[in-house]
Design a protein around this motif. Sequence first.
Motif, PDB file in Angstrom:
ATOM      1  N   UNK A 240     -16.295  -1.878  17.410  1.00 19.92           N
ATOM      2  CA  UNK A 240     -15.208  -2.637  16.850  1.00 19.92           C
ATOM      3  C   UNK A 240     -14.832  -2.055  15.653  1.00 19.92           C
ATOM      4  N   UNK A 241     -13.660  -2.451  15.173  1.00 19.86           N
ATOM      5  CA  UNK A 241     -13.314  -2.177  13.611  1.00 19.86           C
ATOM      6  C   UNK A 241     -12.189  -3.089  13.500  1.00 19.86           C
ATOM      7  N   UNK A 242     -11.894  -2.815  12.052  1.00 17.76           N
ATOM      8  CA  UNK A 242     -10.783  -3.617  11.627  1.00 17.76           C
ATOM      9  C   UNK A 242      -9.855  -2.915  10.937  1.00 17.76           C
ATOM     10  N   UNK A 243      -8.481  -3.232  11.543  1.00 14.96           N
ATOM     11  CA  UNK A 243      -7.123  -2.632  10.897  1.00 14.96           C
ATOM     12  C   UNK A 243      -6.745  -3.317  10.015  1.00 14.96           C
ATOM     13  N   UNK A 244      -6.414  -2.686   9.023  1.00 13.17           N
ATOM     14  CA  UNK A 244      -5.624  -3.642   8.003  1.00 13.17           C
ATOM     15  C   UNK A 244      -4.089  -3.168   8.045  1.00 13.17           C
ATOM     16  N   UNK A 245      -3.402  -4.223   8.073  1.00 12.88           N
ATOM     17  CA  UNK A 245      -1.892  -3.917   8.084  1.00 12.88           C
ATOM     18  C   UNK A 245      -1.201  -4.897   6.908  1.00 12.88           C
ATOM     19  N   UNK A 246      -1.117  -4.246   5.853  1.00 11.74           N
ATOM     20  CA  UNK A 246      -0.725  -5.216   4.662  1.00 11.74           C
ATOM     21  C   UNK A 246      -1.769  -6.060   4.064  1.00 11.74           C
TER      22      UNK A 246
END
Length: 451
Positions: A241-247
Amino acid sequence: MPEIARANANASRAFFVRMLTRDISVEDCILDLIDNSVDAAWRKLGKKRLGLQSGPNFSKAMIDVKFDEKGFTITDNGGGMSLEVAKAYAFTFGRTDVAREEEAEFSIGVYGIGLKRAIFKLGEKIDINSTYKVGTKRSSFVVPIDVPTWVKGQSKDWDFPIKSAADLENDGLKITVTKLTDPAKARLGDGDFEPLLIDTIARDYALHLHHGLTIKVNGHKVRGEVFKLLSGGDFEPLNDSYVEKIGEDEVHVEIAAGYAFPPPESNDPTEKTEREEKSGWYVACNGRVVMAADKSMLSVWGDDFPAWHPQYTGFYGIMIFSSDNTELLPLTTTKRSIDLSSVVYRRARPKMKPPTRAWIDYTNARKNEVAAAEQRESLAKQTSIFSMTHSAKVTLPALKRSGPRETSIQFRVALDRVKNLARAMGDTTLSNRDVGQKAFDYAYNDMVDEE
Ligand SMILES: Nc1ncnc2c1ncn2[C@@H]1O[C@H](COP(=O)(O)OP(=O)(O)OP(=O)(O)O)[C@@H](O)[C@H]1O
Ligand SMILES: [Mg+2]
């Protein structure tokens, strides 16, 4: 330039209802209503992400769907909608900004259209009952909708009456369709529809069902689908799993992939097996499966990859996107496919490639080494996708050749010559294949020095 007149662009109610319901199936409309009930239950449980191994405990949530060729009801115990919500945005077409702010939590709903589209697709006469609590005080109302009458209405304001009503048994929402539309009557009256709907619910809400949700269809409790992947020995499914930052916002992406079924004995493309139908890539958004068993370019197949082939049966992969800002997830309005323009999805898609490639290579090697592959496969255990351990990549056995490489020879000769040679070999009953094999051995022994 001075304005000289204004051109009317108002939609007629009839046109609007027709367009709204045109491209969605009766089945997907029922799922839309289930989505809303799931969201209501989830809202009560607070801001908790739903993943393969962790999530809110849905065990008190109950959704009951009943139908026959005459009518349809869905009842939930999600706490209902308040009169304020009903007045201000539950019945608006498209989410208002107020609704967006109010709904900043993990949810399936995002567009503000599902409920209205579903009731117009399913019914001509519908009652929407809500029983909800403010503090400790229970209140109830009903929104009765008579679609043919509403469609004929001339007023510019599009609204529905809200009337007082008796309390429902549980705090929640109940939608009752007492007169079905013709498409709904045809679909719900078809004996095949109930098992089909149960299978779809088992697949598309597998995560919610695994985390305790109860969904009943005509009294049957739906058991969520559980994929099992080979693990142990030389097999390890991918589970990362990973975390995607959008703003300011975050999207959590979970990916799992591996080997769910042994490949078929026949690779005949005309023989579609149930296992093949279930193989491929799955995508879930806030737990809801929106793309199932994909074998198209929506995932990876046939892009810069080989197109899907029955040989790849057994491959199972799932990507789960979760965010408390549902707008960032790659959902379409029908919750039945992927929005390819989604930034998060475009970034995640290449991660589908390595496990898919590993599987393609394994099935190619496996063709020549079936016995060795089966032996390795028998040493691995089937592990539920809900209880896998972390692994950043998929591991499959490296199949080493056990003997010399083999090939087959095929050629055509006059039948008379085969018979003559068989006679010369002293056995006229020899098969063509045996004559060929003996002729090869004879020439080989004569011409190739074995020393
Ligand atoms: N079963 C329910 N219990 C409580 N509230 C509900 C229920 N169904 C609908 N609502 C309310 O009505 C609103 C409108 O629902 P609708 O399905 O039209 O839009 P949505 O779920 O917000 O978005 P989407 O179009 O993506 O489904 C919901 O946001 C919710 O506030
Ligand atoms: Mg909805």
